[in-house]
Design a protein around this motif. Sequence first.
Motif, PDB file in Angstrom:
ATOM      1  N   VAL A  24       8.247  -4.337  -0.549  1.00  0.00           N
ATOM      2  CA  VAL A  24       7.455  -5.210  -1.420  1.00  0.00           C
ATOM      3  C   VAL A  24       6.511  -6.066  -0.574  1.00  0.00           C
ATOM      4  O   VAL A  24       5.319  -6.191  -0.884  1.00  0.00           O
ATOM      5  CB  VAL A  24       8.365  -6.091  -2.309  1.00  0.00           C
ATOM      6  N   GLU A  28       2.438  -5.972  -0.703  1.00  0.00           N
ATOM      7  CA  GLU A  28       1.663  -7.186  -0.975  1.00  0.00           C
ATOM      8  C   GLU A  28       0.590  -7.392   0.091  1.00  0.00           C
ATOM      9  O   GLU A  28      -0.560  -7.706  -0.213  1.00  0.00           O
ATOM     10  CB  GLU A  28       2.581  -8.413  -1.033  1.00  0.00           C
ATOM     11  N   ALA A  35       3.866  -9.691  -6.040  1.00  0.00           N
ATOM     12  CA  ALA A  35       4.900  -9.120  -6.888  1.00  0.00           C
ATOM     13  C   ALA A  35       5.583 -10.198  -7.722  1.00  0.00           C
ATOM     14  O   ALA A  35       6.536  -9.920  -8.428  1.00  0.00           O
ATOM     15  CB  ALA A  35       5.935  -8.398  -6.026  1.00  0.00           C
TER      16      ALA A  35
END
Length: 129
Positions: A24, A28, A35
Motif C-alpha cells: 500500500v 501510494e 489509501a
Amino acid sequence: MSTATDEILEKLKSLTLLEASELVKQIEEAFGVSAAAPVGGMMMMGAGPAAAAEPEEVQTEFSVILEEVPADKKIAILKEVRAITGLGLKEAKDLVEAAPKAVKEAIAKEAAEELKKQLEAVGAKIAIK
C-alpha cells in the motif's frame, strides 16, 4: 478478467498483513494517491472535476423534535416521553407542554426514526432534524 489480473489477484491473496501494508505504501508513493478512507464513503479516482469537488457533509446526528401534542393524546405522549428520556413527571410534562421542543438530540438516524415511530404511535406530531 484477464490472466494478468488473475495472477495479480492470486499473488495478493498470498501476502501477509505486513507485506500488504508495505505494498500500500509503495502504491501510494508510486502513483501519488492515498489509501485513506474518503469522507462520505465514496472513492474518488482521477483528477477530474469530481475529484476536485468538496466532499458533501453527511449528517450523522439527528434530533427528534416534538412538533405538536393533540390535547386528547397528551397523557399517552407524556408517558412515552418519560419512557424515552427517563425524565421525571414534572420535567416530561414541561417538555410536552413546551412543544415544539427536542425530545432527544444528537442521535443516530436509525434511533431517531425509531423514536419518531414510537411517538407517532401515541398521537404526537414529530419532526427529525
